[in-house]
Design a protein around this motif. Structure first.
Motif, PDB file in Angstrom:
ATOM      1  N   VAL A 155      35.630  82.990 104.843  1.00 48.94           N
ATOM      2  CA  VAL A 155      34.520  82.289 104.186  1.00 48.94           C
ATOM      3  C   VAL A 155      34.878  80.815 104.005  1.00 48.94           C
ATOM      4  O   VAL A 155      34.064  79.922 104.282  1.00 48.94           O
ATOM      5  CB  VAL A 155      34.173  82.942 102.838  1.00 48.94           C
ATOM      6  N   ILE A 156      36.106  80.547 103.576  1.00 48.37           N
ATOM      7  CA  ILE A 156      36.562  79.166 103.420  1.00 48.37           C
ATOM      8  C   ILE A 156      36.537  78.461 104.771  1.00 48.37           C
ATOM      9  O   ILE A 156      36.020  77.347 104.900  1.00 48.37           O
ATOM     10  CB  ILE A 156      37.968  79.120 102.790  1.00 48.37           C
ATOM     11  N   ASN A 181      30.427  75.895  96.838  1.00 47.85           N
ATOM     12  CA  ASN A 181      29.927  76.764  97.906  1.00 47.85           C
ATOM     13  C   ASN A 181      30.363  78.216  97.736  1.00 47.85           C
ATOM     14  O   ASN A 181      29.796  79.107  98.364  1.00 47.85           O
ATOM     15  CB  ASN A 181      30.400  76.250  99.271  1.00 47.85           C
ATOM     16  N   LEU A 182      31.393  78.431  96.923  1.00 49.31           N
ATOM     17  CA  LEU A 182      31.928  79.782  96.678  1.00 49.31           C
ATOM     18  C   LEU A 182      31.916  80.045  95.175  1.00 49.31           C
ATOM     19  O   LEU A 182      32.965  80.112  94.537  1.00 49.31           O
ATOM     20  CB  LEU A 182      33.356  79.883  97.217  1.00 49.31           C
ATOM     21  N   TRP A 210      33.014  77.529 105.902  1.00 47.94           N
ATOM     22  CA  TRP A 210      32.492  76.303 105.301  1.00 47.94           C
ATOM     23  C   TRP A 210      33.142  75.060 105.901  1.00 47.94           C
ATOM     24  O   TRP A 210      32.489  74.035 106.086  1.00 47.94           O
ATOM     25  CB  TRP A 210      32.690  76.318 103.778  1.00 47.94           C
ATOM     26  N   TRP A 260      38.789  85.841 101.081  1.00 45.84           N
ATOM     27  CA  TRP A 260      38.110  84.553 101.075  1.00 45.84           C
ATOM     28  C   TRP A 260      38.428  83.694 102.293  1.00 45.84           C
ATOM     29  O   TRP A 260      37.775  82.684 102.528  1.00 45.84           O
ATOM     30  CB  TRP A 260      38.494  83.777  99.817  1.00 45.84           C
ATOM     31  N   LEU A 301      41.016  80.137  94.705  1.00 44.98           N
ATOM     32  CA  LEU A 301      40.729  79.130  95.722  1.00 44.98           C
ATOM     33  C   LEU A 301      41.993  78.317  96.033  1.00 44.98           C
ATOM     34  O   LEU A 301      42.314  78.084  97.197  1.00 44.98           O
ATOM     35  CB  LEU A 301      39.586  78.214  95.284  1.00 44.98           C
ATOM     36  N   ILE A 348      34.389  82.655  93.364  1.00 47.68           N
ATOM     37  CA  ILE A 348      35.845  82.541  93.458  1.00 47.68           C
ATOM     38  C   ILE A 348      36.370  81.757  92.255  1.00 47.68           C
ATOM     39  O   ILE A 348      35.736  80.797  91.811  1.00 47.68           O
ATOM     40  CB  ILE A 348      36.275  81.877  94.794  1.00 47.68           C
TER      41      ILE A 348
END
Length: 121
Positions: free
Chosen positions: A37-38, A55-56, A41, A34, A64, A59
């Motif tokens: 991806v985090i 947005n995820l 964003w 992740w 997270l 997860i």
């Protein structure tokens, strides 16, 4: 997210490789499922936990939280807590975190090309 035991051969091998190879070191920092991806964003600007979660959608809150803690520990992101009721917490990339932008964009482009190549076959 499981931690590798510090007494394991796997841990020793990863550590030795990271000590010798900056690419392996970087991969250990940003290589989580992740992580990029985090960061992707957060390239858009500050986000709250709930905005990141939205947005995820796949997860879990626990994952997270763990990923954000790891990114904060590695100084990729910063966490700002505002003394309000209810408390407000925002996450944003640090200066070194923003340096990931061309890397993330290059990986995005490469991923699109590779995906198209595989779909052609």
């Amino acid at each position: 997210m499981t931690e590798i035991k510090e007494t394991s051969t796997n841990f020793a091998n990863k550590q030795a490789l990271a000590d010798e190879c900056p690419e392996a070191y970087a991969s250990n920092i940003i290589g989580g499922q992740w992580t990029l991806v985090i960061c992707s964003w957060l390239l858009e600007g500050k986000l709250r936990f709930s905005e990141l979660k939205k947005n995820l959608p796949n997860i879990t809150e626990r994952m997270l939280t763990l990923q954000l803690r790891k990114l904060e520990e590695n100084r990729i992101i910063s966490r700002t807590v505002y003394a309000e009721v209810p408390p407000r917490v925002e996450y944003e990339l640090t200066a070194i975190g923003y340096e990931l932008k061309p890397i993330i964009k290059a990986l995005e482009n490469w991923g699109e090309k590779h995906k198209a190549l595989i779909e052609e076959a």
